[in-house]
Write an enzyme that holds these catalytic residues in place. Structure first.
Site, PDB file in Angstrom:
ATOM      1  N   THR A  16       0.851  -1.187   0.000  1.00 14.95           N
ATOM      2  CA  THR A  16       0.000   0.000   0.000  1.00 14.95           C
ATOM      3  C   THR A  16       0.894   1.245   0.000  1.00 14.95           C
ATOM      4  O   THR A  16       2.051   1.156   0.384  1.00 14.95           O
ATOM      5  CB  THR A  16      -0.810  -0.028   1.312  1.00 14.95           C
ATOM      6  OG1 THR A  16      -1.598  -1.195   1.318  1.00 14.95           O
ATOM      7  CG2 THR A  16      -1.665   1.176   1.518  1.00 14.95           C
ATOM      8  N   VAL A  39     -13.414  -4.519   1.944  1.00 14.21           N
ATOM      9  CA  VAL A  39     -12.899  -3.175   2.234  1.00 14.21           C
ATOM     10  C   VAL A  39     -11.792  -3.313   3.272  1.00 14.21           C
ATOM     11  O   VAL A  39     -11.991  -3.964   4.301  1.00 14.21           O
ATOM     12  CB  VAL A  39     -14.030  -2.253   2.749  1.00 14.21           C
ATOM     13  CG1 VAL A  39     -13.473  -0.909   3.186  1.00 14.21           C
ATOM     14  CG2 VAL A  39     -15.085  -2.076   1.663  1.00 14.21           C
ATOM     15  N   GLY A  40     -10.647  -2.736   2.994  1.00 14.42           N
ATOM     16  CA  GLY A  40      -9.525  -2.801   3.931  1.00 14.42           C
ATOM     17  C   GLY A  40      -9.509  -1.593   4.856  1.00 14.42           C
ATOM     18  O   GLY A  40     -10.523  -0.915   5.054  1.00 14.42           O
ATOM     19  N   ASP A  41      -8.331  -1.326   5.411  1.00 18.79           N
ATOM     20  CA  ASP A  41      -8.192  -0.244   6.392  1.00 18.79           C
ATOM     21  C   ASP A  41      -8.078   1.134   5.759  1.00 18.79           C
ATOM     22  O   ASP A  41      -8.331   2.152   6.422  1.00 18.79           O
ATOM     23  CB  ASP A  41      -6.935  -0.468   7.232  1.00 18.79           C
ATOM     24  CG  ASP A  41      -5.694  -0.566   6.340  1.00 18.79           C
ATOM     25  OD1 ASP A  41      -5.613  -1.516   5.533  1.00 18.79           O
ATOM     26  OD2 ASP A  41      -4.823   0.320   6.433  1.00 18.79           O
ATOM     27  N   THR A  93       0.037   0.914   7.151  1.00 14.56           N
ATOM     28  CA  THR A  93       0.103  -0.040   6.041  1.00 14.56           C
ATOM     29  C   THR A  93       0.211  -1.435   6.637  1.00 14.56           C
ATOM     30  O   THR A  93       0.644  -1.603   7.774  1.00 14.56           O
ATOM     31  CB  THR A  93       1.313   0.252   5.117  1.00 14.56           C
ATOM     32  OG1 THR A  93       1.469  -0.837   4.205  1.00 14.56           O
ATOM     33  CG2 THR A  93       2.600   0.433   5.877  1.00 14.56           C
ATOM     34  N   GLY A  94      -0.173  -2.430   5.862  1.00 16.99           N
ATOM     35  CA  GLY A  94      -0.114  -3.799   6.373  1.00 16.99           C
ATOM     36  C   GLY A  94      -1.419  -4.504   6.066  1.00 16.99           C
ATOM     37  O   GLY A  94      -2.113  -4.152   5.114  1.00 16.99           O
ATOM     38  N   GLY A 149      -5.060  -5.138   6.175  1.00 19.93           N
ATOM     39  CA  GLY A 149      -6.216  -4.302   6.497  1.00 19.93           C
ATOM     40  C   GLY A 149      -7.053  -4.854   7.628  1.00 19.93           C
ATOM     41  O   GLY A 149      -7.498  -4.102   8.507  1.00 19.93           O
TER      42      GLY A 149
END
Ligand code: GLY
Length: 309
Positions: A176, A205-207, A226-227, A229
């Site tokens: 990301t 849907v991620g973070d 980042t990482g 989600g």
């Protein structure tokens, strides 16, 4: 008078790519930094983070914009978020397919609507109506990597509903992009953008569009995470970091406490984040093998692939 500062990341994870791909990514993140710094000089922290992230989206070197990975059905669905700490306004998009630069759509939502998050077809509709550039088809390289993973899926190494998060952890495909900035008027901003995780379910849907999870900015601090989600949404590192800074902890102590917390609760190889406070102090931390970053003030600039100690 604060010293303006821009920090970018190109993702926390495991960079196993060939050297020429890593070198290109380092050049791209450095150029994105220079591009963002031009906006920091003439404009605001908000413009600087959006422009730097849009540059990284266009580079194709990262899992965002043109470099976005594909869902299990071969479709790109992207997330992005942006927050202006001065006005506390937020714009975010989830599972959007249309725009080449999801971060620009997030900025449109922040500036031109009363909403915070738009998702799916609604986000795509707005992107088209606002005349944002349309995303071209995925590159041959992305299609090749997708086909390789689909082969694994067919062999039962990844199942439809479970396995792709473990896969992301194992392959380290977490690149990301994100940016945090402090401008000369003391305003803070953050922006993030991602294609999510390989072979995710459509609609996942991620973070990155979730304020407090993937990003946050207010009067004291700006954060971009980042990482994985799913881990980031469960642990809400960005808002936790802001709360600690508001309680009087230094940004570096706050960052260390949050990184320890996420690692204890969710394990190694899950997260990285960058943050800057209103005094121009920064925190850069990750529990993955690597994180690519770029750091720039007006007199000092560099890009690096950091490795875990
Ligand atoms: N942090 C990117 C994602 O998991 O969506």
């Amino acid at each position: 008078m604060p010293k303006p500062l821009l920090i970018l990341h190109g993702g926390a994870g495991r960079w196993r790519a060939p050297k020429d791909r890593i070198d290109k990514a380092l050049r791209d993140i450095y150029n994105a930094l220079e591009h963002g710094l031009r906006f920091l000089k003439s404009g605001s922290a908000l413009e600087a983070v959006v422009e730097a992230v849009a540059y990284m989206e266009d580079s194709g070197s990262f899992n965002a914009g043109l470099g976005s990975i594909l869902s299990i059905n071969g479709i790109r669905e992207m997330d992005a978020g942006v927050m202006d700490g001065y006005s506390m306004r937020i714009g975010a998009v989830a599972a959007t397919r249309y725009p080449k630069n999801p971060v620009r759509l997030a900025k449109v939502i922040l500036e031109k609507t009363d909403h915070v998050i738009l998702a799916g077809s609604g986000a795509d509709f707005l992107a088209e109506r606002m005349g944002l550039e349309k995303m071209p088809p995925p590159s041959n390289d992305i299609i090749r990597r997708y086909n390789e993973l689909i082969e694994k899926y067919k062999k039962g190494e990844i199942t439809y509903f479970k396995g792709n998060i473990e896969l992301a952890k194992e392959l380290g495909l977490l690149d990301t992009v994100g940016a945090v900035a402090l401008d000369q008027d003391g305003r803070l901003a953050s922006a993030v953008s991602t294609g999510g995780v390989w072979l995710k379910l459509p609609g996942r849907v991620g973070d990155s569009p979730i304020p407090g999870a993937g990003f946050w900015a207010d009067d004291l601090v700006a954060v971009a995470a980042t990482g994985l989600g799913e881990v980031i949404i469960r642990s809400m590192p960005s808002i936790r970091l802001s709360i600690l800074v508001h309680q009087g902890y230094s940004i570096s102590k706050s960052g260390e406490l949050i990184l320890d917390y996420v690692t204890r609760m969710c394990g190694l190889n899950t997260i990285g984040f960058i943050a800057v406070d209103r005094n121009g102090e920064e925190y850069i931390g990750f529990n993955t093998e690597h994180m690519m970053i770029a750091y720039g003030s007006f007199d000092k600039k560099y890009a690096k692939l950091l490795s875990r100690q």
